[in-house]
Design a protein around this motif. Structure first.
Motif, PDB file in Angstrom:
ATOM      1  N   ILE A 174       0.825  -1.206   0.000  1.00 20.53           N
ATOM      2  CA  ILE A 174       0.000   0.000   0.000  1.00 20.53           C
ATOM      3  C   ILE A 174       0.864   1.262   0.000  1.00 20.53           C
ATOM      4  CG2 ILE A 174      -1.921  -1.157   1.151  1.00 20.53           C
ATOM      5  CD1 ILE A 174      -1.017   0.083   3.785  1.00 20.53           C
ATOM      6  N   SER A 206      -1.257   5.587   3.388  1.00 25.68           N
ATOM      7  CA  SER A 206      -2.522   4.867   3.555  1.00 25.68           C
ATOM      8  C   SER A 206      -2.815   4.517   5.009  1.00 25.68           C
ATOM      9  CB  SER A 206      -2.498   3.567   2.752  1.00 25.68           C
ATOM     10  OG  SER A 206      -2.253   3.818   1.389  1.00 25.68           O
ATOM     11  N   ASP A 207      -4.109   4.457   5.321  1.00 23.82           N
ATOM     12  CA  ASP A 207      -4.567   3.877   6.576  1.00 23.82           C
ATOM     13  C   ASP A 207      -4.768   2.369   6.391  1.00 23.82           C
ATOM     14  OD1 ASP A 207      -4.597   6.432   7.595  1.00 23.82           O
ATOM     15  OD2 ASP A 207      -6.765   6.675   7.446  1.00 23.82           O
ATOM     16  N   ASN A 259       0.055   6.415  10.372  1.00 17.58           N
ATOM     17  CA  ASN A 259      -1.310   6.648   9.900  1.00 17.58           C
ATOM     18  C   ASN A 259      -2.318   5.928  10.794  1.00 17.58           C
ATOM     19  OD1 ASN A 259      -0.359   8.237   7.723  1.00 17.58           O
ATOM     20  ND2 ASN A 259       0.120   6.371   6.591  1.00 17.58           N
ATOM     21  N   ASN A 296      -9.301   6.538   2.939  1.00 16.71           N
ATOM     22  CA  ASN A 296      -7.845   6.417   2.932  1.00 16.71           C
ATOM     23  C   ASN A 296      -7.358   5.023   3.332  1.00 16.71           C
ATOM     24  OD1 ASN A 296      -5.360   7.757   2.386  1.00 16.71           O
ATOM     25  ND2 ASN A 296      -4.918   7.757   4.584  1.00 16.71           N
ATOM     26  N   LYS A 345      -6.380   1.676   2.455  1.00 17.95           N
ATOM     27  CA  LYS A 345      -5.982   1.008   1.211  1.00 17.95           C
ATOM     28  C   LYS A 345      -5.481  -0.418   1.440  1.00 17.95           C
ATOM     29  CE  LYS A 345      -6.959   4.726  -1.013  1.00 17.95           C
ATOM     30  NZ  LYS A 345      -8.235   4.776  -1.769  1.00 17.95           N
ATOM     31  N   ASP A 385      -8.801  -0.593  -5.230  1.00 16.46           N
ATOM     32  CA  ASP A 385      -7.535  -0.060  -4.713  1.00 16.46           C
ATOM     33  C   ASP A 385      -7.276  -0.441  -3.266  1.00 16.46           C
ATOM     34  OD1 ASP A 385      -9.563   1.450  -3.663  1.00 16.46           O
ATOM     35  OD2 ASP A 385      -8.575   3.389  -3.950  1.00 16.46           O
TER      36      ASP A 385
END
Length: 357
Positions: A186, A190-191, A226, A254, A256, A279
């Motif tokens: 990722i 990204s979270d 994150n 967010n 991913k 995604d």
């Protein structure tokens, strides 16, 4: 060719009669401590291993063994463990074995409690336990120990118990590895989502607790800054799960990457496919049929295989050797964790443990 060691050879080296050696090998008693020590020393020196099949026949005993695990649905994780157990029984068909399968709902603590109560009423010779609820398992294990009933664990070890042996993946390492793999898939910004099952009467399964700790420890070590979000899942509410995931992914654009702490990774994979979310990357555990399908179509990126068939096989084999030969095994037995992708899944299945024995 290695010379076959006979009972009379052992008797001669130990300075006892062949009858004494036979009584020691078959645990029939009426043997002095001095004689037992002398024979056991010779057995160790020559690496003698009695024939478990012949020993079982000579005892003319039926061994009653209870297998208690979560329900084993077709194509799912626990069925693989049961397949391994049955393979061990088939390989020892000359031994009289009576098996009783008492399975429970792994998402309902009260189902587990009822089944564990039945086990204690049956008073079997040995038990194989697939634990889910920690406190209930500790209580069962302690009561079995009080009654001198040997037991083995499959799937996980539970602290505060004394099994004859356990066969399990290292679930802490599994969770650690899942997040390590996911982070490589990722974007840096990204979270991450963590899917965890909701259970009636308890917060989570023993395995999920360990995997979650491993996952969070990796992210801490990797200085992951994150957000980490929990996605709750219930096996009883299919539509509710759909609604929850709709709300989750709509509210957390967010995210991913997702790890799934139990074997239901296909639930998230199917949701992503149905809603054309392309995604989000997935790392999951267990080669269940639905997970394999999702892996092959690219919705799951990595699956971690815990070798459940081998776990079941060794748990039963260990109990039989202990009951018949009093063989004391290694207690801690962690399975290798195989990382499987859509490119390697067919080869992994081809070299499945049960196909090689």
């Amino acid at each position: 060719m290695k010379k076959r060691i006979r009972i009379k050879d052992i008797a001669a080296q130990a300075g006892v009669s062949p009858g004494t050696v036979d009584r020691i090998l078959h645990n029939r008693g009426n043997v002095s401590e001095k004689a037992r020590n002398a024979v056991e020393e010779v057995l160790k020196q020559v690496g003698y291993r009695p024939n478990i099949h012949l020993s079982g026949l000579s005892l003319k005993k039926t061994y009653e063994i209870v297998i208690t695990t979560p329900h084993a649905s077709h194509g799912e994780y626990w069925e693989s463990i049961h397949n391994g157990i049955r393979e061990a029984i088939d390989q020892h068909e000359s031994i009289h074995i009576k098996t009783t399968y008492l399975t429970y709902d792994q998402y309902n603590i009260y189902s587990c409690q009822n089944v564990f109560t039945q086990i204690l009423i049956l008073m079997p010779d040995a038990v194989i336990i697939g634990p889910t609820f920690k406190d209930e398992t500790i209580e069962l294990a302690n009561k079995l120990a009080e009654k001198n009933i040997p037991f083995t664990f499959v799937d996980s070890m539970v602290e505060g118990t004394s099994p004859l042996a356990f066969y399990s993946a290292n679930h802490y390492i599994c969770g650690y590895l899942m997040c390590k793999l996911l982070k490589s898939l990722i974007p840096e910004s990204s979270d991450i989502g963590v899917l965890q099952a909701i259970r009636i009467g308890d917060q989570s399964a023993n395995t999920s607790i360990l995997r979650r700790k491993g996952a969070y420890d990796y992210l801490t070590e990797a200085n992951f800054s994150n957000q980490i979000h929990t996605i709750q899942f219930s096996v009883y509410e299919a539509q509710g799960n759909e609604d929850k995931m709709n709300e989750f992914f709509s509210s957390h654009p967010n995210v991913k990457g997702v790890i799934v702490l139990n074997s239901r990774g296909n639930v998230v994979a199917n949701f992503l496919e149905k809603n054309k979310i392309n995604d989000v990357r997935l790392v999951c555990v267990d080669l269940t049929k639905p997970n394999i399908c999702a892996l092959k179509n690219g919705r799951i990126n990595f699956l971690i295989d815990q070798n459940p068939d081998y776990q079941g096989y060794m748990a039963m084999k260990t109990l039989l050797e202990y009951l018949i030969l009093q063989t004391k095994p290694k207690v801690e037995n962690y399975m290798p964790l195989n990382i499987v992708t859509k490119e390697t899944i067919d080869l992994q299945l081809e070299f499945n443990f049960l196909k090689k024995i």
